[in-house]
Scaffold this active site. Structure first.
Site, PDB file in Angstrom:
ATOM      1  N   LEU A  61       0.958  -1.533   0.391  1.00 48.83           N
ATOM      2  CA  LEU A  61      -0.589  -0.392   0.151  1.00 48.83           C
ATOM      3  C   LEU A  61       1.420   1.232   0.442  1.00 48.83           C
ATOM      4  O   LEU A  61       1.747   1.341   0.589  1.00 48.83           O
ATOM      5  CB  LEU A  61      -0.814  -0.291   1.524  1.00 48.83           C
ATOM      6  CG  LEU A  61      -1.901  -0.991   1.342  1.00 48.83           C
ATOM      7  CD1 LEU A  61      -2.352  -1.361   2.895  1.00 48.83           C
ATOM      8  CD2 LEU A  61      -3.149  -1.098  -0.190  1.00 48.83           C
ATOM      9  N   ASN A  91      -4.747  -6.158   9.361  1.00 43.07           N
ATOM     10  CA  ASN A  91      -3.959  -7.459   8.348  1.00 43.07           C
ATOM     11  C   ASN A  91      -3.997  -8.539   9.391  1.00 43.07           C
ATOM     12  O   ASN A  91      -3.149  -8.462  10.935  1.00 43.07           O
ATOM     13  CB  ASN A  91      -2.717  -7.355   8.092  1.00 43.07           C
ATOM     14  CG  ASN A  91      -2.524  -7.697   6.720  1.00 43.07           C
ATOM     15  OD1 ASN A  91      -2.718  -8.835   5.763  1.00 43.07           O
ATOM     16  ND2 ASN A  91      -0.960  -8.497   7.282  1.00 43.07           N
ATOM     17  N   HIS A 141      -1.667 -12.155   8.732  1.00 43.54           N
ATOM     18  CA  HIS A 141      -0.279 -12.302   8.482  1.00 43.54           C
ATOM     19  C   HIS A 141      -0.021 -13.932   8.621  1.00 43.54           C
ATOM     20  O   HIS A 141       0.071 -14.623  10.446  1.00 43.54           O
ATOM     21  CB  HIS A 141       0.491 -11.920   8.622  1.00 43.54           C
ATOM     22  CG  HIS A 141       2.002 -12.570   7.600  1.00 43.54           C
ATOM     23  ND1 HIS A 141       2.082 -12.100   6.760  1.00 43.54           N
ATOM     24  CD2 HIS A 141       2.651 -12.709   8.861  1.00 43.54           C
ATOM     25  CE1 HIS A 141       3.968 -12.714   6.404  1.00 43.54           C
ATOM     26  NE2 HIS A 141       3.793 -13.059   7.261  1.00 43.54           N
ATOM     27  N   SER A 162      -1.594 -14.293  13.183  1.00 46.11           N
ATOM     28  CA  SER A 162      -0.978 -12.851  13.874  1.00 46.11           C
ATOM     29  C   SER A 162      -2.290 -11.694  13.251  1.00 46.11           C
ATOM     30  O   SER A 162      -2.131 -11.924  12.021  1.00 46.11           O
ATOM     31  CB  SER A 162       0.211 -11.867  13.835  1.00 46.11           C
ATOM     32  OG  SER A 162       1.656 -13.583  14.441  1.00 46.11           O
ATOM     33  N   ASP A 197       3.763  -6.087   7.446  1.00 38.18           N
ATOM     34  CA  ASP A 197       3.771  -7.230   8.167  1.00 38.18           C
ATOM     35  C   ASP A 197       4.812  -6.294   9.144  1.00 38.18           C
ATOM     36  O   ASP A 197       5.086  -7.231  10.240  1.00 38.18           O
ATOM     37  CB  ASP A 197       4.907  -8.296   7.822  1.00 38.18           C
ATOM     38  CG  ASP A 197       3.852  -9.192   7.373  1.00 38.18           C
ATOM     39  OD1 ASP A 197       2.140  -8.399   6.484  1.00 38.18           O
ATOM     40  OD2 ASP A 197       3.952  -9.445   5.706  1.00 38.18           O
TER      41      ASP A 197
HETATM   42  C1  GAR Z   1      -3.770 -16.514   4.135  1.00 35.20           C
HETATM   43  O1  GAR Z   1      -3.347 -17.006   4.503  1.00 35.20           O
HETATM   44  C2  GAR Z   1      -3.490 -14.774   4.570  1.00 35.20           C
HETATM   45  O2  GAR Z   1      -2.906 -14.577   6.012  1.00 35.20           O
HETATM   46  C3  GAR Z   1      -2.443 -14.648   3.562  1.00 35.20           C
HETATM   47  O3  GAR Z   1      -2.555 -14.156   2.609  1.00 35.20           O
HETATM   48  C4  GAR Z   1      -3.777 -16.094   2.354  1.00 35.20           C
HETATM   49  C5  GAR Z   1      -5.087 -15.295   1.587  1.00 35.20           C
HETATM   50  O4  GAR Z   1      -6.174 -16.270   1.934  1.00 35.20           O
HETATM   51  N1  GAR Z   1      -2.272 -13.074   3.569  1.00 35.20           N
HETATM   52  C6  GAR Z   1      -0.851 -12.630   3.728  1.00 35.20           C
HETATM   53  O5  GAR Z   1       0.096 -14.080   3.438  1.00 35.20           O
HETATM   54  C7  GAR Z   1      -0.149 -11.278   3.778  1.00 35.20           C
HETATM   55  N2  GAR Z   1       0.698 -10.710   3.998  1.00 35.20           N
HETATM   56  P1  GAR Z   1      -7.483 -15.924   1.711  1.00 35.20           P
HETATM   57  O6  GAR Z   1      -7.845 -15.122   0.973  1.00 35.20           O
HETATM   58  O7  GAR Z   1      -8.471 -17.589   1.836  1.00 35.20           O
HETATM   59  O8  GAR Z   1      -8.191 -15.314   2.870  1.00 35.20           O
END
Ligand code: GAR
Length: 197
Positions: free
Chosen positions: A101, A115, A117, A144, A153
């Site tokens: 962002l 967010n 993570h 988290s 993050d």
């Molecule tokens: C999730 O595991 C989320 O924690 C991760 O992407 C996936 C999205 O799944 N996010 C990151 O890695 C952000 N840094 P989803 O679209 O099914 O919620």
């Protein structure tokens, strides 16, 4: 226990996704409880093909999708910001939003953007979190929820769930279990957070 709707109305939340949207779905379903202190007023994506958009539409939630391609980061984020504000959102929840962002966008939602993570921060910021936890020989992975700041993050952690690593786990099997924990953690932490800021 009687389920009362929150006094003073629900906090209005916009959810940003880039793909599958299972964490978004978990927030949408959590918001169906009468006592839930937030409601999802918009699901927005930088990818018009994001799978989660269809689910949001089917649930009767307003969606906005616009490809970021060909636009400068700040230009795209300004469009997104306009849509979020038009929807009357007071909070933004990033849920698998896989785009950095702009500083302007982050500043505009200071203290109002969370967010999720898939690691036990501050461990394993960025990508390939499960693989890195396994390679390090960790006993636990996890997830988290944190406040979004300018650094990736990196903002204050509001809640975490540890997930035990099993013998024979691969990045995929671990990711699938951590995802179960993510779905529970995000709605709980978001509900607590909107109730106290
Ligand atoms: C999730 O595991 C989320 O924690 C991760 O992407 C996936 C999205 O799944 N996010 C990151 O890695 C952000 N840094 P989803 O679209 O099914 O919620």
């Amino acid at each position: 226990m009687t389920a009362e709707p929150p006094r003073g109305g629900r906090a209005r939340v916009a959810v940003l996704i880039s793909g599958r949207g299972s964490n978004m779905a978990a927030l949408v379903y959590a918001a169906k409880a009468r006592e839930c202190p937030f409601e999802i007023v918009l699901v927005a994506s930088n990818d018009p093909e994001a799978q989660g958009l269809e689910l949001a539409r089917a649930e009767g939630i307003a969606t906005f999708a616009h490809s970021h391609k060909g636009l400068k980061r700040a230009e795209f984020d300004a469009i997104l910001d306009g849509e979020i504000r038009k929807a009357g959102a007071e909070f933004v929840a990033l849920a698998g939003y896989m785009r950095l962002l702009s500083p302007e966008f982050v500043a505009g939602w200071h203290g109002k953007m969370l967010n999720i993570h898939p690691s036990l921060l501050p461990k394993y910021k960025g990508l390939h979190t499960h693989e890195r936890a396994l390679d390090a020989g960790d006993t636990h992975g996890g997830c988290s929820v944190h406040i979004v700041t300018a650094e990736l993050d990196d903002g204050p952690v509001l809640g975490q769930t540890e997930v035990a690593i099993l013998p024979g786990d691969t990045p995929d099997t671990l990711a699938a279990r951590v995802l179960i924990a993510e779905h529970q953690l995000y709605s709980r932490v978001l509900a607590e957070y909107v109730g106290r800021v």
